[in-house]
Scaffold this motif. Sequence first.
Motif, PDB file in Angstrom:
ATOM      1  N   LEU A 146      -2.179   5.721  -4.191  1.00 14.42           N
ATOM      2  CA  LEU A 146      -0.797   5.865  -3.730  1.00 14.42           C
ATOM      3  C   LEU A 146       0.117   4.798  -4.310  1.00 14.42           C
ATOM      4  O   LEU A 146       1.318   5.020  -4.484  1.00 14.42           O
ATOM      5  CB  LEU A 146      -0.753   5.805  -2.201  1.00 14.42           C
ATOM      6  CG  LEU A 146      -1.425   6.959  -1.454  1.00 14.42           C
ATOM      7  CD1 LEU A 146      -1.454   6.673   0.037  1.00 14.42           C
ATOM      8  CD2 LEU A 146      -0.717   8.279  -1.731  1.00 14.42           C
ATOM      9  N   LEU A 147      -0.458   3.640  -4.610  1.00 22.17           N
ATOM     10  CA  LEU A 147       0.350   2.511  -5.060  1.00 22.17           C
ATOM     11  C   LEU A 147       0.315   2.269  -6.564  1.00 22.17           C
ATOM     12  O   LEU A 147       1.121   1.478  -7.070  1.00 22.17           O
ATOM     13  CB  LEU A 147      -0.098   1.227  -4.355  1.00 22.17           C
ATOM     14  CG  LEU A 147       0.279   1.119  -2.884  1.00 22.17           C
ATOM     15  CD1 LEU A 147      -0.487  -0.010  -2.212  1.00 22.17           C
ATOM     16  CD2 LEU A 147       1.781   0.917  -2.722  1.00 22.17           C
ATOM     17  N   ARG A 148      -0.588   2.924  -7.276  1.00 22.56           N
ATOM     18  CA  ARG A 148      -0.659   2.647  -8.707  1.00 22.56           C
ATOM     19  C   ARG A 148       0.626   3.093  -9.394  1.00 22.56           C
ATOM     20  O   ARG A 148       1.248   4.091  -9.031  1.00 22.56           O
ATOM     21  CB  ARG A 148      -1.874   3.318  -9.333  1.00 22.56           C
ATOM     22  CG  ARG A 148      -1.827   4.828  -9.365  1.00 22.56           C
ATOM     23  CD  ARG A 148      -3.129   5.403  -9.890  1.00 22.56           C
ATOM     24  NE  ARG A 148      -3.101   6.869  -9.910  1.00 22.56           N
ATOM     25  CZ  ARG A 148      -4.142   7.614 -10.190  1.00 22.56           C
ATOM     26  NH1 ARG A 148      -5.303   7.047 -10.456  1.00 22.56           N
ATOM     27  NH2 ARG A 148      -4.033   8.940 -10.207  1.00 22.56           N
ATOM     28  N   ALA A 165      -0.811   3.087   5.043  1.00 24.24           N
ATOM     29  CA  ALA A 165       0.155   4.107   4.677  1.00 24.24           C
ATOM     30  C   ALA A 165       1.237   3.437   3.836  1.00 24.24           C
ATOM     31  O   ALA A 165       1.468   2.233   3.955  1.00 24.24           O
ATOM     32  CB  ALA A 165       0.762   4.760   5.911  1.00 24.24           C
ATOM     33  N   VAL A 166       1.868   4.230   2.989  1.00 24.29           N
ATOM     34  CA  VAL A 166       2.886   3.709   2.083  1.00 24.29           C
ATOM     35  C   VAL A 166       4.196   4.435   2.349  1.00 24.29           C
ATOM     36  O   VAL A 166       4.288   5.653   2.178  1.00 24.29           O
ATOM     37  CB  VAL A 166       2.468   3.896   0.608  1.00 24.29           C
ATOM     38  CG1 VAL A 166       3.545   3.343  -0.322  1.00 24.29           C
ATOM     39  CG2 VAL A 166       1.123   3.221   0.344  1.00 24.29           C
ATOM     40  N   ARG A 217       4.700  -2.837  -6.090  1.00 25.45           N
ATOM     41  CA  ARG A 217       3.432  -2.136  -5.920  1.00 25.45           C
ATOM     42  C   ARG A 217       2.212  -3.021  -6.205  1.00 25.45           C
ATOM     43  O   ARG A 217       1.231  -2.981  -5.451  1.00 25.45           O
ATOM     44  CB  ARG A 217       3.414  -0.879  -6.798  1.00 25.45           C
ATOM     45  CG  ARG A 217       4.342   0.210  -6.256  1.00 25.45           C
ATOM     46  CD  ARG A 217       4.507   1.374  -7.227  1.00 25.45           C
ATOM     47  NE  ARG A 217       5.407   2.374  -6.664  1.00 25.45           N
ATOM     48  CZ  ARG A 217       5.015   3.444  -5.985  1.00 25.45           C
ATOM     49  NH1 ARG A 217       3.716   3.658  -5.816  1.00 25.45           N
ATOM     50  NH2 ARG A 217       5.893   4.302  -5.495  1.00 25.45           N
ATOM     51  N   PRO A 218       2.188  -3.835  -7.271  1.00 26.72           N
ATOM     52  CA  PRO A 218       1.023  -4.706  -7.486  1.00 26.72           C
ATOM     53  C   PRO A 218       0.796  -5.684  -6.327  1.00 26.72           C
ATOM     54  O   PRO A 218      -0.350  -5.954  -5.954  1.00 26.72           O
ATOM     55  CB  PRO A 218       1.358  -5.435  -8.788  1.00 26.72           C
ATOM     56  CG  PRO A 218       2.309  -4.531  -9.497  1.00 26.72           C
ATOM     57  CD  PRO A 218       3.132  -3.906  -8.418  1.00 26.72           C
ATOM     58  N   ILE A 219       1.883  -6.196  -5.756  1.00 20.08           N
ATOM     59  CA  ILE A 219       1.739  -7.097  -4.612  1.00 20.08           C
ATOM     60  C   ILE A 219       1.210  -6.334  -3.412  1.00 20.08           C
ATOM     61  O   ILE A 219       0.335  -6.823  -2.676  1.00 20.08           O
ATOM     62  CB  ILE A 219       3.089  -7.775  -4.286  1.00 20.08           C
ATOM     63  CG1 ILE A 219       3.483  -8.722  -5.417  1.00 20.08           C
ATOM     64  CG2 ILE A 219       3.009  -8.521  -2.953  1.00 20.08           C
ATOM     65  CD1 ILE A 219       4.839  -9.363  -5.240  1.00 20.08           C
ATOM     66  N   ALA A 220       1.699  -5.113  -3.200  1.00 20.58           N
ATOM     67  CA  ALA A 220       1.196  -4.297  -2.096  1.00 20.58           C
ATOM     68  C   ALA A 220      -0.297  -4.056  -2.242  1.00 20.58           C
ATOM     69  O   ALA A 220      -1.052  -4.115  -1.254  1.00 20.58           O
ATOM     70  CB  ALA A 220       1.944  -2.969  -2.046  1.00 20.58           C
TER      71      ALA A 220
END
Length: 288
Positions: free
Chosen positions: A155-157, A125-126, A105-108
């Motif tokens: 969404l990614l946190r 979108a994820v 997620r951090p890389i995304a």
Amino acid sequence: MTSPRGSETPPAGSPLPARPRLIATDLDGTLLHDDKSVSDRTVKALAAAEEAGIEVFFVTGRPARWMDVVSDHVHGHGMAICANGAAVVDLHAGGKLIQDRPLDRPIALDVVQALRDAAPGTSCAVETTAGIHYEPAYPRFLDDPGATLDTAEKLLRESGEGSAAPVLKLLAHHPELTPDGFLALARTVAGDRATITRSSPTALLEISGLGVSKASTLALCCAERGVSSDEVVAFGDMPNDLEMLTWAGTSYAMANAHPDVLAAASGRTVTNNEDGVAVVIEQILARL
């Protein structure tokens, strides 16, 4: 992509391996007709390959939940590599996840920021193992009407809703750039952090963990089975198939394929609407 209809016979000089052990085929634009159907001829060819001892893998950018297009036709060859290599699923077990190769997620988040800086107007979108989530501006898929909406940051946190589900793919869309132009730009600004490819006719990118691709996951699955790359026949039509087609000992581009795919494959067959995969399988089996 489409091309004029041609003859059923692949061009002279196209390879026909003596005895492959595994067939790896893309779906959209390759095995499936443009209406997303699987022809009776293709169903019979896949069944005949299995009867001859050749395993069939469906290798696609689709998520596992969209594999119903082939799950009713697998006849024993029920393994699929989904999300461009991020997931391996057993179709006979209702799409059971066998293996996942997630994107951190951090890389995304870093990739999202890099794309926004380089191409303002990018929306994302994820795709996770639990489903897909969209930013409000992202063009949503009709197949996922119940997806949640929020910013990519939320969404990614790590502490966000559904954050326990592994991220299989980050999708990025741009409303104005050309598909290949957006791909080249994204690889320039973020290609050192993730694998970036595309399979859509629009400027829609598919972003996976670094080193995750159809080819790398197929290679892992083949190694588990004692199958070498020389024993694999692969089929594809879009840039997300390139690594797989160059890894396989024998590969076929569909006549409707992207120019880069036509250049990379060792052989060429007729279009997806002309059952190009079935044509080659029938010719392989006729030589056994």
